[in-house]
Design a protein around this motif. Structure first.
Motif, mmCIF file in Angstrom:
data_model
loop_
_atom_site.group_PDB
_atom_site.id
_atom_site.type_symbol
_atom_site.label_atom_id
_atom_site.label_comp_id
_atom_site.label_asym_id
_atom_site.label_seq_id
_atom_site.Cartn_x
_atom_site.Cartn_y
_atom_site.Cartn_z
ATOM 1 N N THR A 95 -12.392 0.648 -4.238
ATOM 2 C CA THR A 95 -13.670 1.357 -3.994
ATOM 3 C C THR A 95 -14.484 0.943 -5.198
ATOM 4 N N GLY A 117 -15.051 -1.352 -1.111
ATOM 5 C CA GLY A 117 -15.105 0.009 -0.398
ATOM 6 C C GLY A 117 -16.283 0.895 -1.187
ATOM 7 N N TYR A 118 -16.750 1.828 -0.423
ATOM 8 C CA TYR A 118 -17.783 2.546 -1.030
ATOM 9 C C TYR A 118 -17.572 3.314 -2.232
ATOM 10 N N GLY A 119 -18.409 3.110 -3.190
ATOM 11 C CA GLY A 119 -18.233 3.751 -4.329
ATOM 12 C C GLY A 119 -19.241 3.384 -5.521
ATOM 13 N N SER A 170 -10.496 -0.623 2.546
ATOM 14 C CA SER A 170 -11.899 -0.037 1.653
ATOM 15 C C SER A 170 -11.259 0.693 0.451
ATOM 16 N N VAL A 171 -10.056 1.228 0.440
ATOM 17 C CA VAL A 171 -9.823 1.870 -0.895
ATOM 18 C C VAL A 171 -8.451 1.124 -1.138
ATOM 19 N N THR A 193 -11.233 3.306 5.846
ATOM 20 C CA THR A 193 -12.596 3.705 6.004
ATOM 21 C C THR A 193 -12.957 4.735 7.080
#
Length: 339
Positions: A95, A117-119, A170-171, A193
């Motif tokens: 992330t 990953g989204y962050g 993703s994480v 995700t």
């Protein structure tokens, strides 16, 4: 105090998964909030963890720092509430880790959606393990490229520049051996995700499905390093982010796990009987089952549940669980040692 009706017996092992909301908008802020006290969400999270009384707990959505200070502070707070976790694991997640590629096609390559990953920062919303038992060998598969997963959808949904860069997880994706009397239990831990927040190409839907399918392949003997998985006792555990029948998501990835002959799904239930684990707005997406513990088929499960109190009476009021997270802790008890 352990929640009444939940404690594992002397011959049982309780494992649990809890998608917390122990994430903040910048590095160091979670540690600040834990140490200074007075943060209601942190206190509620500690209450949920203490009430569950798990021997081994996998956490999702907890901020990572390189020295493990936030996780140590959280463990100290839980110990003050009556439950000691001397063994801990947190590895740097994907992330917020920059890719340098415009993943989402908005003409910019440095935003949260362009990270591995989204962050908003590397480490935001990571993963961790708290354990009463020693943690042994760990295989970290978080650096596997999505394009390198056999049969992956990466080529069809990613820009070409992302194929040699974007990781599958993703994480994070870990195989963690917890050393127990009677032999190790392997936690096959992940936080997949959400299969939303993309475009018509359904990039996140396909990524989610492949993140889940990774573990089915791993159980079948494939691995990124070529070393086949040989453990007898294990459980796939974490936030899979797909409901078996409702909401968004490509269910073939989830099906590869729920139908896998080496796994069993005991369908932990809320006190009222529902199998949902996330308290989301109605009617869309609504309450869904997105958090799972799928133990090896050979293991004997003696109890299971979703820690979702329905009133304000008792050791853990419903309002406290809701303040902690919009997800609820999931637990199962295993007869241990296995035969």
């Amino acid at each position: 105090m352990v929640l009444a009706g939940l404690p594992a017996g002397a011959d049982a092992l309780r494992i649990a998964s809890f998608h917390t909301q122990l994430t903040r908008e910048g590095p160091g802020l979670l540690l600040r909030d834990i140490l200074r006290g007075g943060d209601g969400q942190v206190a509620a999270s500690v209450a949920v963890i203490a009430a569950a009384g798990a021997d081994v707990l996998v956490l999702q959505e907890v901020d990572f720092d390189a020295d493990g200070l936030a996780l140590a502070a959280l463990a100290d707070a839980v110990e003050a509430a009556g439950l000691s976790y001397p063994y801990r694991l947190a590895l740097r997640p994907n992330t917020g880790r920059p890719t340098g590629v415009d993943i989402d096609g908005d003409g910019r390559s440095w935003r949260a959606r362009d990270a591995q990953g989204y962050g908003h920062f590397n480490g935001q919303g990571g993963m961790a393990v708290l354990s009463r038992h020693p943690i042994g060998a760990v295989r970290d598969f978080s650096d596997l490229l999505w394009a390198d997963l056999p049969g992956s959808a990466a080529q069809a949904v990613l820009p070409q520049a992302a194929l040699p860069v974007l990781r599958l997880a993703s994480v994070a994706a870990w195989d963690v051996a917890v050393e127990l009397p009677g032999g190790p239990l392997h936690l096959l831990a992940l936080h997949a995700t959400p299969p939303v927040f993309d475009g018509p190409e359904d990039r996140n839907g396909w990524r989610n499905a492949d993140e889940l399918r990774f573990w089915a392949l791993y159980l079948d003997g494939w691995s990124p390093g070529g070393l086949p998985f040989a453990a007898r006792d294990f459980a796939v555990i974490g936030t899979l982010n797909v409901d078996p029948s409702r909401g968004e998501g490509r269910r073939e990835g989830l099906g590869a796990l729920l139908d896998h002959p080496r796994l069993q799904d005991v369908v932990p239930r809320r006190p009222g009987g529902g199998m949902e684990t996330a308290d989301w707005p109605d009617p869309v997406p609504g309450d869904l089952r997105v958090d799972y513990i799928l133990p090896a088929a050979r293991l004997t499960v003696t109890g299971a549940g979703v820690l979702w109190p329905e009133g304000e009476e008792g050791a853990l009021p419903a309002s406290v669980a809701a303040m902690a997270s919009d997800h609820r802790l999931v637990w199962i008890d295993l007869a241990w040692p296995p035969e």
